[in-house]
Design a protein around this motif. Structure first.
Motif, PDB file in Angstrom:
ATOM      1  N   GLU A  74       0.789  -1.150   0.204  1.00 29.87           N
ATOM      2  CA  GLU A  74      -0.024   0.126   0.072  1.00 29.87           C
ATOM      3  C   GLU A  74       0.799   1.277   0.088  1.00 29.87           C
ATOM      4  OE1 GLU A  74      -0.347  -2.450   2.312  1.00 29.87           O
ATOM      5  OE2 GLU A  74      -2.256  -3.263   1.461  1.00 29.87           O
ATOM      6  N   MET A  75       1.930   1.023   0.166  1.00 28.39           N
ATOM      7  CA  MET A  75       2.979   2.380   0.389  1.00 28.39           C
ATOM      8  C   MET A  75       3.776   2.460  -0.945  1.00 28.39           C
ATOM      9  SD  MET A  75       2.546   3.774   3.166  1.00 28.39           S
ATOM     10  CE  MET A  75       4.101   4.112   4.252  1.00 28.39           C
ATOM     11  N   LYS A  76       3.682   1.893  -1.962  1.00 29.46           N
ATOM     12  CA  LYS A  76       4.416   1.835  -3.248  1.00 29.46           C
ATOM     13  C   LYS A  76       4.303   3.196  -3.945  1.00 29.46           C
ATOM     14  CE  LYS A  76       5.316  -2.853  -3.687  1.00 29.46           C
ATOM     15  NZ  LYS A  76       6.721  -3.095  -3.151  1.00 29.46           N
ATOM     16  N   ALA A  77       3.085   4.003  -3.522  1.00 34.91           N
ATOM     17  CA  ALA A  77       3.247   5.250  -4.139  1.00 34.91           C
ATOM     18  C   ALA A  77       3.841   6.433  -3.352  1.00 34.91           C
ATOM     19  CB  ALA A  77       1.723   5.299  -4.629  1.00 34.91           C
ATOM     20  N   MET A  78       4.240   6.046  -2.007  1.00 36.27           N
ATOM     21  CA  MET A  78       4.955   6.991  -1.175  1.00 36.27           C
ATOM     22  C   MET A  78       6.303   6.892  -1.074  1.00 36.27           C
ATOM     23  SD  MET A  78       2.022   7.850  -0.125  1.00 36.27           S
ATOM     24  CE  MET A  78       2.213   8.891   1.606  1.00 36.27           C
TER      25      MET A  78
END
Lengths: 358, 358
Positions: free
Chosen positions: A298-302
DNA sequence: GCTTAGCACTCCCCATGGGAGAGTGCTAAT
DNA sequence: ATTAGCACTCTCCCATGGGGAGTGCTAAGC
């Protein structure tokens, strides 16, 4: 990747930097015409287009769709962070303001590290407009300063644990024996003599060894003391502090509610966050994790900027910033750096008199 | 408003109930045709339309636009909560499950009320799918059980405060005097004798009086003890716990990011929340605040269900649920009720042996 | 050989408009 | 008092098409 560095000539680097710089300030795909105009290149848009096409082939840029401008890839950001950031930008130290704000907000709190860290995340988030995050020292970051025991009720005793880092943990233990206050004092003295100055992790291991070895040895007070200590030490863990959700929601990245949900689910799960951060706990200096370099889906965009703060010269916990990959890395990094150093300094002042030679 | 009750005949009430019931389950404006079919009325849609028009005139329903169905107003919900809820619905007690879940998650935590309340909000939010909220006892909800003092460093002493409610507060005080451990024991004994069994608020007042009156009296140990106690007691405040943001984001109400921002700003501001909740702190039983009845601007679209939990027979803190006005009031109310009672019970078991007759 | 002007092409974005659907209010009939 | 019928309103959805921004390619210029 020093290879990449060599693959790019001066001109390409300038273009890459321009695209990233522009995109960080404004999340619109960057076009060739815009680059020439805004960054005063001595080339026509067509030339820039060729260069950008090359950069895309090499994986530094990408296109949302044919006939849109370019946006940086994670690889692009990585290159930027490692090679471009410092040399292209004179690092404006607006950090007096930050330090002042830290001092003002944190100075009174130096005795209570949890409140201290909580306030730290607030300061980080208001200054960066991203999420501020802090992890308190865990079992191998905390050094026992002192342990205090006293009766709480007929069958319970209260244990208070102080660490060098300013952590104060309390626990009420249900006990089958009933100890007199005197017994408790004796036990506390024994435990302090034996264990203060060691990290919680060391104490755990030590207790484990001790108990395994000395099963026979039945000085009942000592063995009770050890088991008491074991109970307390067993549940010692890191705390996570995160704040600034309303800051980060202002970003256009989160105009989609799905993204918001995803983020809020992730940061509500303290375990995931600890796992995420803990891998950095033993590295020196400021760490940068960009987008997909991350392990949590879920953090791949962060992206995450983090640094350990230390107690003495031993890493204690971690502070950092979480933001979109399109992040102002330059100021985020120095923000985290300054903050970590500041925390280290505070702990140093608080702990100096207590540190014990071993 | 008993007047309203009289204004409505049986039939109107049934229609109102139907609209609210339907809207709570599904946030689409409710049409006349839908009501007749779904709720098996013996009238045609046209009749229902007339009734609905009347209900709208009386302020119980409203229309988002001409030619949409009706939705309940805050006044409609209020009427529902006060007059319709119980009699129209057989209150299904699915609460064994809740109690089980509470027991499982909270039983180990009874000695540490902060963790207890934090877990409570989690349980509340997973069961209700709204925000779970809890406020710990404040100065007038906390009764001092015991105070312990010991030296922390050369110029600092550690103060540990235990309350009947299971709150354990610690504070490090910088002190101009240096106390011996013996002094501290004496002081602690004195303070315990003098103040245990009183609420923090009472202690504050008492200290104030004492100091004003006995300025002359200069038993220096006692006066130091009092000032010490004052320092600790001064910063005693409520804590707020909120969780379930990711739950509430699933609601269609929050498909608009602006709403999400508003909410997250509001709940990040602990002060506002305390203010909001504190007004309920002295009421008996479950309180319901619907939409605009609320004092905080950003919460006008939300409802709050809250109840005090007690220690002995004195209100200690507040637990509750925050959700959209379109809330399942019936189950939210019993959820909060059960939870508050459960907390009261836990506190009761923990505190019984300590309560002191006065 | 590098650079650039020109041009056709692609794709997003948005405003426009019409049609379907749901629901209302009113009126007249039952 | 109730209801059937009907005209009317408003939203939502979708298809359409023009404008704009940006690209890639090609051929000409330095």
């Amino acid at each position: 990747m020093p290879d990449d560095r060599d693959m790019l000539d001066e001109r390409s680097i300038k273009v890459l930097w321009a695209v990233i710089h522009s995109y960080i300030n404004n999340p619109d795909p960057v076009g060739s015409r815009y680059v020439t105009r805004k960054y005063a290149f001595d080339f026509s848009p067509a030339t820039i287009r060729n260069i950008m096409a090359d950069l895309e082939d090499m994986g530094f840029l990408s296109q949302p769709h044919t006939s849109a401008g370019r946006i940086p890839t994670d690889k692009g950001y990585r290159f930027y962070v490692e090679n471009l950031m410092d040399e292209m930008e004179e690092n404006v130290s607006v950090h007096e303001e930050l330090i002042e704000s830290l001092t003002k907000r944190l100075d009174d709190l130096r005795e209570d590290i949890y409140t201290l860290l909580d306030e730290t995340t607030r300061t980080l988030s208001t200054h960066s407009h991203y999420l501020g995050i802090a992890v308190s020292p865990g079992p191998d970051g905390s050094t026992l300063r002192r342990i205090e025991l006293f009766p709480y009720s007929d069958d319970r005793i209260a244990v208070i644990l102080f660490t060098n880092e300013g952590i104060i943990k309390h626990k009420i233990l249900k006990n089958s024996f009933s100890f007199s206050r005197n017994d408790l004092n004796k036990i506390a003295r024994y435990l302090n003599r034996e264990f203060s100055g060691y990290t919680i992790k060391e104490i755990r291991r030590c207790l484990f060894d001790e108990m395994a070895r000395d099963k026979a040895l039945c000085d009942s007070l000592i063995s009770r003391a050890l088991s008491l200590c074991g109970d307390v030490v067993a549940c010692y863990g890191s705390n996570v502090f995160i704040s600034g959700l309303s800051e980060i929601l202002e970003l256009p990245e989160f105009s989609d509610v799905e993204k918001v949900k995803e983020l809020s689910r992730t940061i509500e799960d303290k375990h995931a966050v600890i796992k995420l951060i803990d891998s950095l706990a033993n590295e020196e200096g400021v760490q940068v994790i960009i987008g997909t370099e991350n392990t949590i889906e879920e953090m791949k965009a962060m992206s995450i900027i983090a640094s350990t703060y230390k107690e003495g010269d031993k890493p204690a916990g971690v502070v950092g910033i979480i933001g979109p990959t399109r992040m102002d890395y330059s100021s985020a990094i120095s923000l985290v750096d300054v903050t970590a150093r500041y925390l280290t300094k505070i702990l140093d002042e608080g702990g100096r008199q207590w540190r014990r030679e071993r």
